[in-house]
Design a protein around this motif. Structure first.
Motif, PDB file in Angstrom:
ATOM      1  N   GLY A  70       0.775  -1.233   0.000  1.00  0.00           N
ATOM      2  CA  GLY A  70       0.000   0.000   0.000  1.00  0.00           C
ATOM      3  C   GLY A  70       0.805   1.281   0.000  1.00  0.00           C
ATOM      4  O   GLY A  70       0.236   2.361   0.145  1.00  0.00           O
ATOM      5  N   GLU A  71       2.109   1.193  -0.195  1.00  0.00           N
ATOM      6  CA  GLU A  71       2.931   2.392  -0.223  1.00  0.00           C
ATOM      7  C   GLU A  71       3.002   2.930  -1.644  1.00  0.00           C
ATOM      8  O   GLU A  71       3.202   2.173  -2.597  1.00  0.00           O
ATOM      9  CB  GLU A  71       4.334   2.073   0.284  1.00  0.00           C
ATOM     10  CG  GLU A  71       5.183   3.292   0.557  1.00  0.00           C
ATOM     11  CD  GLU A  71       6.491   2.966   1.258  1.00  0.00           C
ATOM     12  OE1 GLU A  71       7.328   3.884   1.399  1.00  0.00           O
ATOM     13  OE2 GLU A  71       6.674   1.799   1.655  1.00  0.00           O
ATOM     14  N   SER A  72       2.838   4.226  -1.793  1.00  0.00           N
ATOM     15  CA  SER A  72       2.850   4.799  -3.141  1.00  0.00           C
ATOM     16  C   SER A  72       4.264   4.898  -3.677  1.00  0.00           C
ATOM     17  O   SER A  72       5.245   5.021  -2.937  1.00  0.00           O
ATOM     18  CB  SER A  72       2.210   6.188  -3.149  1.00  0.00           C
ATOM     19  OG  SER A  72       3.072   7.150  -2.562  1.00  0.00           O
ATOM     20  N   MET A  73       4.386   4.857  -4.996  1.00  0.00           N
ATOM     21  CA  MET A  73       5.674   5.036  -5.633  1.00  0.00           C
ATOM     22  C   MET A  73       6.259   6.401  -5.308  1.00  0.00           C
ATOM     23  O   MET A  73       7.472   6.543  -5.142  1.00  0.00           O
ATOM     24  CB  MET A  73       5.547   4.867  -7.153  1.00  0.00           C
ATOM     25  CG  MET A  73       5.301   3.437  -7.598  1.00  0.00           C
ATOM     26  SD  MET A  73       4.917   3.316  -9.377  1.00  0.00           S
ATOM     27  CE  MET A  73       6.409   4.002 -10.104  1.00  0.00           C
ATOM     28  N   LEU A  74       5.402   7.409  -5.191  1.00  0.00           N
ATOM     29  CA  LEU A  74       5.880   8.756  -4.884  1.00  0.00           C
ATOM     30  C   LEU A  74       6.520   8.806  -3.498  1.00  0.00           C
ATOM     31  O   LEU A  74       7.571   9.428  -3.309  1.00  0.00           O
ATOM     32  CB  LEU A  74       4.728   9.753  -4.976  1.00  0.00           C
ATOM     33  CG  LEU A  74       5.079  11.229  -4.753  1.00  0.00           C
ATOM     34  CD1 LEU A  74       6.116  11.698  -5.772  1.00  0.00           C
ATOM     35  CD2 LEU A  74       3.821  12.089  -4.828  1.00  0.00           C
ATOM     36  N   ALA A  75       5.907   8.138  -2.528  1.00  0.00           N
ATOM     37  CA  ALA A  75       6.467   8.102  -1.176  1.00  0.00           C
ATOM     38  C   ALA A  75       7.806   7.371  -1.164  1.00  0.00           C
ATOM     39  O   ALA A  75       8.780   7.819  -0.534  1.00  0.00           O
ATOM     40  CB  ALA A  75       5.487   7.434  -0.218  1.00  0.00           C
ATOM     41  N   MET A  76       7.871   6.244  -1.852  1.00  0.00           N
ATOM     42  CA  MET A  76       9.126   5.492  -1.914  1.00  0.00           C
ATOM     43  C   MET A  76      10.218   6.296  -2.612  1.00  0.00           C
ATOM     44  O   MET A  76      11.379   6.300  -2.187  1.00  0.00           O
ATOM     45  CB  MET A  76       8.904   4.168  -2.650  1.00  0.00           C
ATOM     46  CG  MET A  76       8.166   3.124  -1.842  1.00  0.00           C
ATOM     47  SD  MET A  76       8.060   1.556  -2.752  1.00  0.00           S
ATOM     48  CE  MET A  76       6.533   1.795  -3.668  1.00  0.00           C
ATOM     49  N   PHE A  77       9.835   6.968  -3.680  1.00  0.00           N
ATOM     50  CA  PHE A  77      10.794   7.767  -4.434  1.00  0.00           C
ATOM     51  C   PHE A  77      11.329   8.908  -3.578  1.00  0.00           C
ATOM     52  O   PHE A  77      12.538   9.184  -3.571  1.00  0.00           O
ATOM     53  CB  PHE A  77      10.125   8.308  -5.693  1.00  0.00           C
ATOM     54  CG  PHE A  77      11.057   9.032  -6.619  1.00  0.00           C
ATOM     55  CD1 PHE A  77      11.904   8.319  -7.458  1.00  0.00           C
ATOM     56  CD2 PHE A  77      11.097  10.407  -6.657  1.00  0.00           C
ATOM     57  CE1 PHE A  77      12.773   8.971  -8.322  1.00  0.00           C
ATOM     58  CE2 PHE A  77      11.965  11.063  -7.514  1.00  0.00           C
ATOM     59  CZ  PHE A  77      12.800  10.354  -8.343  1.00  0.00           C
ATOM     60  N   SER A  78      10.442   9.568  -2.847  1.00  0.00           N
ATOM     61  CA  SER A  78      10.854  10.662  -1.976  1.00  0.00           C
ATOM     62  C   SER A  78      11.863  10.191  -0.945  1.00  0.00           C
ATOM     63  O   SER A  78      12.874  10.854  -0.691  1.00  0.00           O
ATOM     64  CB  SER A  78       9.633  11.261  -1.283  1.00  0.00           C
ATOM     65  OG  SER A  78      10.020  12.253  -0.335  1.00  0.00           O
ATOM     66  N   GLU A  79      11.602   9.041  -0.364  1.00  0.00           N
ATOM     67  CA  GLU A  79      12.520   8.488   0.632  1.00  0.00           C
ATOM     68  C   GLU A  79      13.850   8.087   0.004  1.00  0.00           C
ATOM     69  O   GLU A  79      14.927   8.391   0.536  1.00  0.00           O
ATOM     70  CB  GLU A  79      11.880   7.282   1.307  1.00  0.00           C
ATOM     71  CG  GLU A  79      12.764   6.583   2.325  1.00  0.00           C
ATOM     72  CD  GLU A  79      12.150   5.293   2.814  1.00  0.00           C
ATOM     73  OE1 GLU A  79      12.752   4.218   2.586  1.00  0.00           O
ATOM     74  OE2 GLU A  79      11.053   5.349   3.413  1.00  0.00           O
ATOM     75  N   ALA A  80      13.784   7.416  -1.136  1.00  0.00           N
ATOM     76  CA  ALA A  80      14.996   6.890  -1.766  1.00  0.00           C
ATOM     77  C   ALA A  80      15.928   7.988  -2.260  1.00  0.00           C
ATOM     78  O   ALA A  80      17.154   7.845  -2.228  1.00  0.00           O
ATOM     79  CB  ALA A  80      14.622   5.961  -2.919  1.00  0.00           C
TER      80      ALA A  80
END
Length: 212
Positions: A176-186
């Motif tokens: 349920g994690e969005s790609m945008l959230a993962m991208f921001s973190e990465a």
């Protein structure tokens, strides 16, 4: 889209038409079937992304001011494919941070749903040929100034895979994690996203026919 007995069904209106022939139909079929089979039935969904006001979609879906976001993604992708392992995210963070509320709601909602489906269709139909895909996507629908929402998702996915690996980011997407959230973190973008607790869809009924 929904379920009829033991079949998952997607009905897609194609007016006023598409370009690309069978290739376009195959691409759209892959994209839309991913929404239903992999996202609705296969993943957890943040409650905040279960619906969006139609007025927000109408107001922002073709808003050319979103081009600042897409330009920033393009620049990060060019930098990354040119060998920079840590492309700067400042411009993307600033572009998203400066959005008014409705635009931000629209963008984060659409990024959650459309980016994974688009990446699946891209890898299925174009086997990683980004230039061919971008040319195809830009002319798929007439006067579609919003197509860059989709191409930006493919580029974000490629950068996520470079940083996290495919299995890792897709496992997080299923949770349920969005790609945008993962991208921001990465990439250290520092975005603050309101991604609420998630839910699981057990059944998605097809809408009743108009007039019934």
């Amino acid at each position: 889209m929904g379920q009829a007995d033991d079949h998952l069904v997607v009905v897609l209106g194609l007016e006023p038409g598409i370009t690309g022939g069978e290739e376009a139909l195959d691409f759209l079929a892959a994209h839309e079937s991913f929404h239903l089979a992999a996202q609705y039935y296969g993943s957890r969904i943040p409650f905040s992304y279960t619906e969006i006001d139609e007025r927000v979609v109408k107001a922002y879906s073709m808003d050319e001011r979103l081009s600042r976001v897409y330009d920033a993604v393009d620049e990060m992708h060019r930098s990354a494919t040119g060998g920079n392992t840590s492309p700067a995210c400042d411009e993307l963070a600033a572009a998203i941070g400066s959005m008014e509320g409705g635009a931000r709601t629209y963008f984060t909602y659409k990024a959650f749903w459309e980016w994974p489906a688009e990446f699946y269709a891209y890898t299925t139909a174009f086997k990683g040929s980004l230039a061919e895909y971008e040319s195809f996507r830009s002319r798929l629908f007439a006067d579609d100034v919003g197509y860059r929402l989709f191409t930006s998702g493919v580029k974000v996915a490629e950068m996520l895979e470079s940083r996290l690996g495919r299995n890792a980011w897709q496992e997080r997407a299923v949770r349920g994690e969005s790609m945008l959230a993962m991208f921001s973190e990465a990439y250290g973008c520092g975005l603050q996203l309101d991604e609420s607790p998630t839910l699981t869809v057990l059944n998605l009924e097809l809408p009743a026919p108009v007039g019934h």
